[in-house]
Write a protein that holds these residues in place. Structure first.
Motif, short mmCIF file in Angstrom:
data_model
loop_
_atom_site.label_atom_id
_atom_site.label_comp_id
_atom_site.label_asym_id
_atom_site.label_seq_id
_atom_site.Cartn_x
_atom_site.Cartn_y
_atom_site.Cartn_z
N VAL A 25 5.88 -13.42 -14.41
CA VAL A 25 7.32 -13.28 -14.66
C VAL A 25 8.08 -14.24 -13.76
O VAL A 25 9.05 -14.89 -14.17
N ARG A 26 7.62 -14.35 -12.52
CA ARG A 26 8.30 -15.28 -11.60
C ARG A 26 8.08 -16.72 -12.03
O ARG A 26 8.97 -17.56 -11.88
N LYS A 27 6.91 -17.01 -12.56
CA LYS A 27 6.68 -18.36 -13.09
C LYS A 27 7.68 -18.66 -14.19
O LYS A 27 8.22 -19.76 -14.26
N LEU A 28 7.92 -17.67 -15.05
CA LEU A 28 8.86 -17.86 -16.16
C LEU A 28 10.26 -18.13 -15.62
O LEU A 28 10.96 -19.04 -16.08
N LEU A 29 10.67 -17.34 -14.62
CA LEU A 29 12.00 -17.56 -14.03
C LEU A 29 12.08 -18.95 -13.40
O LEU A 29 13.09 -19.65 -13.52
N ALA A 30 10.98 -19.37 -12.75
CA ALA A 30 10.98 -20.71 -12.15
C ALA A 30 11.12 -21.78 -13.22
O ALA A 30 11.81 -22.78 -13.03
N MET A 31 10.49 -21.55 -14.39
CA MET A 31 10.62 -22.50 -15.48
C MET A 31 12.08 -22.58 -15.93
O MET A 31 12.60 -23.66 -16.21
N ASN A 32 12.77 -21.43 -15.95
CA ASN A 32 14.18 -21.45 -16.33
C ASN A 32 15.00 -22.22 -15.31
O ASN A 32 15.96 -22.90 -15.68
N VAL A 33 14.63 -22.11 -14.03
CA VAL A 33 15.35 -22.89 -13.00
C VAL A 33 15.17 -24.39 -13.26
O VAL A 33 16.11 -25.17 -13.15
N MET A 34 13.96 -24.78 -13.67
CA MET A 34 13.74 -26.19 -14.02
C MET A 34 14.61 -26.62 -15.19
O MET A 34 15.15 -27.73 -15.20
N GLN A 35 14.74 -25.73 -16.17
CA GLN A 35 15.60 -26.07 -17.31
C GLN A 35 17.04 -26.28 -16.86
O GLN A 35 17.72 -27.19 -17.33
N VAL A 36 17.49 -25.43 -15.93
CA VAL A 36 18.85 -25.59 -15.42
C VAL A 36 19.00 -26.94 -14.73
O VAL A 36 20.04 -27.60 -14.86
N ALA A 37 17.96 -27.39 -14.04
CA ALA A 37 18.02 -28.70 -13.39
C ALA A 37 18.26 -29.79 -14.42
O ALA A 37 19.10 -30.68 -14.22
N VAL A 38 17.54 -29.72 -15.54
CA VAL A 38 17.71 -30.74 -16.59
C VAL A 38 19.13 -30.68 -17.15
O VAL A 38 19.77 -31.71 -17.39
N ILE A 39 19.64 -29.45 -17.33
CA ILE A 39 20.99 -29.31 -17.89
C ILE A 39 22.02 -29.90 -16.93
O ILE A 39 22.92 -30.65 -17.35
N VAL A 40 21.88 -29.60 -15.64
CA VAL A 40 22.81 -30.16 -14.66
C VAL A 40 22.77 -31.69 -14.70
O VAL A 40 23.80 -32.36 -14.69
N PHE A 41 21.57 -32.23 -14.82
CA PHE A 41 21.41 -33.69 -14.84
C PHE A 41 22.14 -34.30 -16.03
O PHE A 41 22.90 -35.26 -15.90
N PHE A 42 21.95 -33.73 -17.21
CA PHE A 42 22.58 -34.28 -18.40
C PHE A 42 24.10 -34.17 -18.33
O PHE A 42 24.81 -35.10 -18.70
N ILE A 43 24.58 -33.01 -17.87
CA ILE A 43 26.04 -32.84 -17.81
C ILE A 43 26.64 -33.81 -16.80
O ILE A 43 27.74 -34.35 -17.00
N ALA A 44 25.89 -34.07 -15.70
CA ALA A 44 26.38 -35.04 -14.73
C ALA A 44 26.47 -36.43 -15.36
O ALA A 44 27.41 -37.18 -15.09
N LEU A 45 25.53 -36.75 -16.22
CA LEU A 45 25.58 -38.05 -16.91
C LEU A 45 26.80 -38.17 -17.81
O LEU A 45 27.27 -39.27 -18.08
N ALA A 46 27.28 -37.04 -18.31
CA ALA A 46 28.36 -37.08 -19.31
C ALA A 46 29.72 -37.35 -18.69
O ALA A 46 30.64 -37.73 -19.40
N THR A 47 29.87 -37.14 -17.38
CA THR A 47 31.22 -37.23 -16.80
C THR A 47 31.68 -38.68 -16.72
O THR A 47 30.89 -39.60 -16.60
N LYS A 48 33.00 -38.84 -16.84
CA LYS A 48 33.62 -40.16 -16.66
C LYS A 48 34.82 -39.98 -15.75
O LYS A 48 35.57 -39.00 -15.90
N ASP A 49 35.04 -40.91 -14.85
CA ASP A 49 36.23 -40.84 -14.01
C ASP A 49 37.46 -40.94 -14.89
O ASP A 49 37.58 -41.88 -15.69
N GLY A 50 38.38 -40.00 -14.77
CA GLY A 50 39.60 -40.02 -15.56
C GLY A 50 39.40 -39.56 -16.99
O GLY A 50 40.33 -39.60 -17.78
#
Lengths: 140, 273
Positions: A25-50
């Protein structure tokens, strides 16, 4: 820089958790944490100044690319989040099945039961009984 | 000693990975750079033409359901497949032998006036809000996926409080069983595919909504078709959420081996930590 560092930290944490934690179960939760990392990365790519949120005001017809955040990573992550919900559900189903068959979700206990004593795995036998019956009926 | 060595090695490897990732980040374009590769190829076209081409104010919806409709169809199929997989994995328990004393799982009615009343007040707004999120996907954050998950969770809320559907209890009629949930999920996915095929029938490519005979203005036609696709996704996702809940809840509570916290025997089956 900071969101990238956050994504890197979450990814490392998630990977470490998946490899090191013994409980599935903890492995599964850790996998979800990895998914959140990917999501954060993509959303960071989407930002533009202004840039602003990629939704036009009613009545606005012309849009200039520099004024809006990139909608593409948002779209990809939107579906990724829902897919991760569904795959987590699938994984939980697998875990229930493993629990029923082997009586444990601890990797070390599971491995010892898989390797050696077959009698230990089938002593409770509930999973085996259940497979013989049809699956067509709805639950009550 | 061996365990300590292992932990040290793991810390070293993970620390190395983290430092390596950070080093890789230095080569990425700075955050917020409008000329980064991610923001220069297809996305300007999406931003500048979405309103004219698809009629949607929300560019994310335009990209999701129109420009990348094929991808979204695939995602919907993945979600449906996950629900189907969970059902198949646990199907042996559904309809199989029941435990003599069902466990305190998620599958039984909670006899609590408080929860019952709260669910009655909350549920209609929850389900209505899900539909609002769906139909406002064109002009505000929202759409089929978000609304579908909300709707599915609304169904799960009702199901948690009211227990499984039973013909003798009218209050439980909102909680679909596994079969009804599956019908919902399949209907959503099939409706999505049907919209794609309908576009082919009128001479376009698969999922090329512009050719559908729904009006004169192609952007308006695309807006309507996009809403149809979002509605299909909504149905598929909410059905899948309900399927996942039903199979897991029933699988945990009613069949097979008792859960750890209700199992006095065997000691070696206990989890460590």
């Amino acid at each position: 820089m900071t969101p990238y560092a956050l994504a890197a930290a979450l990814f490392t944490l998630g990977l470490g958790g998946m490899v090191l934690l013994p409980n599935l179960v903890r492995k599964l939760l850790a996998m979800n944490v990895m998914q959140v990392a990917v999501i954060v990365f993509f959303i960071a790519l989407a930002t533009k100044d202004g840039g602003r949120v990629p939704i036009l005001e009613p009545g606005e017809t012309e849009a200039i690319a520099a004024d809006f955040m990139n909608p593409l990573p948002h779209t990809l992550m939107l579906t990724a989040i829902v897919v991760s919900v569904a795959t987590t559900g699938l994984a939980l189903g697998l875990l229930i099945r493993i629990w029923r068959q082997y009586g444990s979700l601890d990797e070390r206990i599971l491995l010892s039961r898989l390797r050696g004593s077959g009698d230990d795995a089938t002593r409770h036998g509930a999973g085996d009984d259940a497979t013989r019956h049809g699956a067509g009926e709805p639950p009550r | 000693m061996k365990a300590r060595l292992r932990a040290a090695a793991a810390a070293l490897i993970l620390g190395g990975l983290f430092v390596g990732l950070l080093a890789g980040v230095r080569d990425l374009p700075p955050i917020g750079d409008p000329s980064s590769p991610a923001s220069t190829h297809v996305s300007p076209r999406f931003i500048e033409e979405a309103r004219r081409e698809t009629g949607a104010l929300n560019m994310v919806t335009a990209v999701l359901a129109d420009y990348r409709g094929y991808d979204t169809l695939g995602e919907t199929a993945v979600i449906f497949a996950a629900g189907l997989g969970a059902f198949v994995i646990l199907a042996a328990s559904i309809g199989g032998p029941r435990r003599e004393t069902p466990g305190p799982g998620l599958s039984h009615r909670v006899d609590s006036l408080l929860l019952d009343t709260a669910a009655r007040v909350l549920a209609p707004f929850l389900l209505l809000f899900a539909v609002y999120v769906l139909v406002h996907g064109h002009v505000s954050p929202g759409g089929g996926f978000q609304g579908g998950v909300l709707f599915g969770l609304g169904l799960v809320t009702l199901r948690l409080v009211w227990g499984p559907p039973r013909p003798d209890r009218a209050a439980s009629r909102f909680g679909p069983g596994v079969r009804a949930s599956f019908l919902l999920a399949s209907a959503g996915l099939l409706a999505y595919i049907a919209i794609g095929i309908a576009a082919m029938a009128f001479g376009g490519a698969f999922l090329d909504y512009g050719v559908l005979p729904l009006g004169q203005d192609p952007a308006h036609v695309r807006e309507l078709a996009t809403l149809g696709v979002e509605a299909a996704v909504f149905v598929a996702v909410s059905g899948t959420v309900a399927v996942l809940f039903e199979t897991i809840a029933v699988g945990v509570a009613e069949t097979g081996r008792p859960l750890p916290n209700e199992d006095p025997a065997p000691v070696e089956a206990r989890e460590e930590g």
